[in-house]
Scaffold this active site. Structure first.
Site, PDB file in Angstrom:
ATOM      1  N   HIS A 137       0.836  -1.205   0.000  1.00 33.68           N
ATOM      2  CA  HIS A 137       0.000   0.000   0.000  1.00 33.68           C
ATOM      3  C   HIS A 137       0.873   1.258   0.000  1.00 33.68           C
ATOM      4  O   HIS A 137       0.726   2.142  -0.843  1.00 33.68           O
ATOM      5  CB  HIS A 137      -0.907  -0.024   1.239  1.00 33.68           C
ATOM      6  CG  HIS A 137      -1.786   1.180   1.391  1.00 33.68           C
ATOM      7  ND1 HIS A 137      -3.114   1.180   1.036  1.00 33.68           N
ATOM      8  CD2 HIS A 137      -1.530   2.429   1.850  1.00 33.68           C
ATOM      9  CE1 HIS A 137      -3.635   2.373   1.272  1.00 33.68           C
ATOM     10  NE2 HIS A 137      -2.693   3.156   1.774  1.00 33.68           N
ATOM     11  N   GLU A 138       1.810   1.313   0.936  1.00 25.80           N
ATOM     12  CA  GLU A 138       2.660   2.505   1.033  1.00 25.80           C
ATOM     13  C   GLU A 138       3.580   2.610  -0.183  1.00 25.80           C
ATOM     14  O   GLU A 138       3.845   3.719  -0.665  1.00 25.80           O
ATOM     15  CB  GLU A 138       3.460   2.505   2.344  1.00 25.80           C
ATOM     16  CG  GLU A 138       2.609   2.476   3.625  1.00 25.80           C
ATOM     17  CD  GLU A 138       1.543   3.574   3.696  1.00 25.80           C
ATOM     18  OE1 GLU A 138       1.725   4.646   3.104  1.00 25.80           O
ATOM     19  OE2 GLU A 138       0.497   3.339   4.351  1.00 25.80           O
ATOM     20  N   HIS A 194       1.704   4.458  -2.816  1.00 25.60           N
ATOM     21  CA  HIS A 194       1.780   5.919  -2.623  1.00 25.60           C
ATOM     22  C   HIS A 194       3.128   6.446  -3.120  1.00 25.60           C
ATOM     23  O   HIS A 194       3.225   7.488  -3.759  1.00 25.60           O
ATOM     24  CB  HIS A 194       1.692   6.268  -1.138  1.00 25.60           C
ATOM     25  CG  HIS A 194       0.298   6.233  -0.571  1.00 25.60           C
ATOM     26  ND1 HIS A 194      -0.714   7.026  -1.047  1.00 25.60           N
ATOM     27  CD2 HIS A 194      -0.233   5.519   0.452  1.00 25.60           C
ATOM     28  CE1 HIS A 194      -1.820   6.808  -0.331  1.00 25.60           C
ATOM     29  NE2 HIS A 194      -1.550   5.892   0.579  1.00 25.60           N
ATOM     30  N   GLU A 246      -4.759   7.723  -2.748  1.00 27.29           N
ATOM     31  CA  GLU A 246      -5.274   6.431  -2.273  1.00 27.29           C
ATOM     32  C   GLU A 246      -5.603   5.516  -3.439  1.00 27.29           C
ATOM     33  O   GLU A 246      -5.521   4.296  -3.317  1.00 27.29           O
ATOM     34  CB  GLU A 246      -6.498   6.618  -1.382  1.00 27.29           C
ATOM     35  CG  GLU A 246      -6.165   7.134   0.007  1.00 27.29           C
ATOM     36  CD  GLU A 246      -5.124   6.307   0.732  1.00 27.29           C
ATOM     37  OE1 GLU A 246      -5.165   5.068   0.650  1.00 27.29           O
ATOM     38  OE2 GLU A 246      -4.244   6.895   1.376  1.00 27.29           O
TER      39      GLU A 246
HETATM   40 ZN    ZN Z   1      -2.897   5.253   2.031  1.00 24.97          ZN
END
Ligand code: ZN
Length: 503
Positions: free
Chosen positions: A265-266, A269, A295
């Site tokens: 997830h990170e 980003h 997101e």
């Molecule tokens: Zn996030």
């Protein structure tokens, strides 16, 4: 030739940006390596820098230069870098001058204290300890909103700060539509036998988890020459410049999914931030455009890529090799079903894709109620628990797993903090659909551990632009339409229809 006024403007904006980056470095340090004893001093340091940043970014000279550059801006195409820089700088300047620097100082000082209090109160399950801080946060959030008089809803200025063009009503309408489509799917899946995820709940030594998580982040394209991965309470990504974009994670020895998927997830980003045109460094164009688009990228990599069969056809043998005792006799299909288990749960960051948005809607509604004044901080834990019972059919056993689980209200303002996750989920499906239309070979490449086509498409169409286009301009350019829940619902129905044998 760049007009002299533009050079001057860029110099002033770069100074403001550098102070903001320094704030970020101090925040990153506070959330990773700082000893608890540093809390008070750090609060003061952050407050000083935030105040200076606010002074620099509201320097009236910036306003005069922006005025003087109007005719130059109008002589350029909308998409040109210079026109975009001037346009976006003006939009941010006009917002920034409404907020007094002293307020930003007070806010940062308060946030640092609140974050520290939360970090100590959460493991102790002591909501009473953070409640007075949250009351002040709510006051500060209202004070901030009131710097933008003329709003329809008091949450609008807070939402617009991260999601330009969105308001409480537009988010409510979007969430209402999604809820109507999502709830029947949640109920149908709930009526089916639960997937077995015991293969993820064994003992997974942290050093192997760290090595595997790093290898995955590297393979999908996260550049460790321009980033690093560290441990924190509540994982986040932070960019000091396109050449220094850091990610964080946390490890649970007893649950493999926790760190693995939060790392992906990170990294999502970070791929966005590392992909911003380096020429935009130290300008207002040098970051991702909105929290929702951000997101969309973390969720795209975490879920649509990182929870797919294609992805694990490549990575699963490596995961089995890293954890032979735990996974050697677990077939790929059993693992795939385990990581995609749908189950109403208490913790948002561990929630499955289907129920995840219900967690967001709960927080969004509670935020609005707090800002409206129809709910008080003292009533918040009870309201939180009641909504979990009503929406997900479960009640948190304590506030640690309830109202104190997310860092957001404890490290920033109340309002504007949560809607972007669901907006991101919706956008991620729209963007991936567009990528697959352009490159139908992407899923086959993932099975070979190749992500360059997908990453290249995302860089070209989304990442490189930084903040040049607003979320809606970007979505319009990439998909030919505005935000639309249809591709997301189609994705969920196809994937979970097959997994849970429901229509
Ligand atoms: Zn996030």
């Amino acid at each position: 030739m760049e007009p002299k006024k533009l050079t001057e403007l860029k110099t002033l904006l770069a100074e403001a940006n550098d102070l903001d980056s320094a704030v970020s470095v101090l925040y990153w340090d506070q959330a990773t390596f700082m000893p608890p004893g540093g809390g008070n001093a750090r609060g003061r340091q952050l407050a000083t820098l935030a105040r200076l940043h606010q002074q620099k970014s509201t320097n009236p000279k910036i306003g005069r230069l922006l005025d003087g550059l109007r005719s130059y801006e109008e002589s350029l195409p909308f998409e040109s870098d210079d026109a975009s820089l001037i346009r976006v700088a003006r939009r941010l300047y006009e917002r920034a001058v409404k907020v007094p620097p002293a307020f930003m100082g007070r806010l940062y000082q308060h946030n640092a204290q609140t974050f520290q209090a939360w970090a100590e109160a959460r493991p102790a399950n002591d909501f009473a300890r953070v409640a007075p801080y949250l009351e002040k946060t709510l006051d500060l959030s209202r004070e901030y909103a009131n710097f933008f008089p003329g709003y329809e809803h008091i949450a609008d200025p807070l939402i617009e700060a991260v999601e330009y063009g969105m308001k409480a009503t537009s988010v409510r309408t979007l969430f209402g539509e999604l809820r109507r489509e999502l709830t029947p799917l949640v109920h149908k899946i709930a009526a089916q036998p639960r997937a077995d995820d015991s293969c993820l709940r064994k003992v997974f030594p942290i050093s192997q988890q760290a090595a595997f998580g790093e290898a995955v982040a590297r393979r999908i394209g996260y550049d460790f020459e321009r980033g690093r991965l560290d441990i924190t309470h509540h994982p986040f990504t932070i960019s000091f410049a396109p050449g220094d974009v850091r990610i964080t994670t946390r490890y649970s020895e007893a649950f493999l999914s926790d760190s693995l998927f939060s790392t992906i997830h990170e990294a999502g980003h970070a791929l966005y931030e590392q992909g911003v045109n380096p020429a935009f460094e130290a300008t207002p164009l040098g970051n991702g455009t909105s929290s929702g688009v951000h997101e969309s990228q973390s969720r795209l990599w975490e879920n649509q890529v990182g929870h797919s069969r294609h992805f694990w056809r490549y990575f699963y043998p490596q995961l089995q090799a890293a954890f032979p005792q735990q996974l050697a006799d677990v077939p790929l299909e059993a693992f795939y079903s385990a990581i995609n288990k749908v189950e109403p749960s208490l913790v948002r960051v561990d929630a499955d894709e289907v129920t995840y948005n219900l967690h967001i809607m709960i927080r969004f509604d509670l935020e609005l109620a707090l800002l409206e004044g129809t709910l008080s901080i003292r009533e918040l834990p009870e309201a939180w628990n009641a909504r979990y019972q009503a929406d997900l059919g479960i009640t948190p056993p304590d506030d640690r797993l309830g109202v104190m689980q997310d860092a957001h209200w404890y490290d920033g303002m109340i309002g504007g903090a949560f809607q972007s996750y669901t907006i991101g989920n919706i956008l991620s499906a729209q963007y991936l659909q567009a990528a697959l239309r352009a490159h139908p070979e992407i899923p086959d490449e993932m099975e070979q551990g190749e992500f360059a086509t997908l990453l290249g498409w995302l860089r070209k169409n989304l990442y490189q632009h930084g903040r040049k286009f607003t979320a809606s301009e970007l979505t319009e350019r990439v998909t030919g339409r505005g935000i639309d829940i249809a591709p997301y619902m189609r994705y969920l129905r196809e994937k979970y229809g097959e997994l849970y044998k429901v229509e």
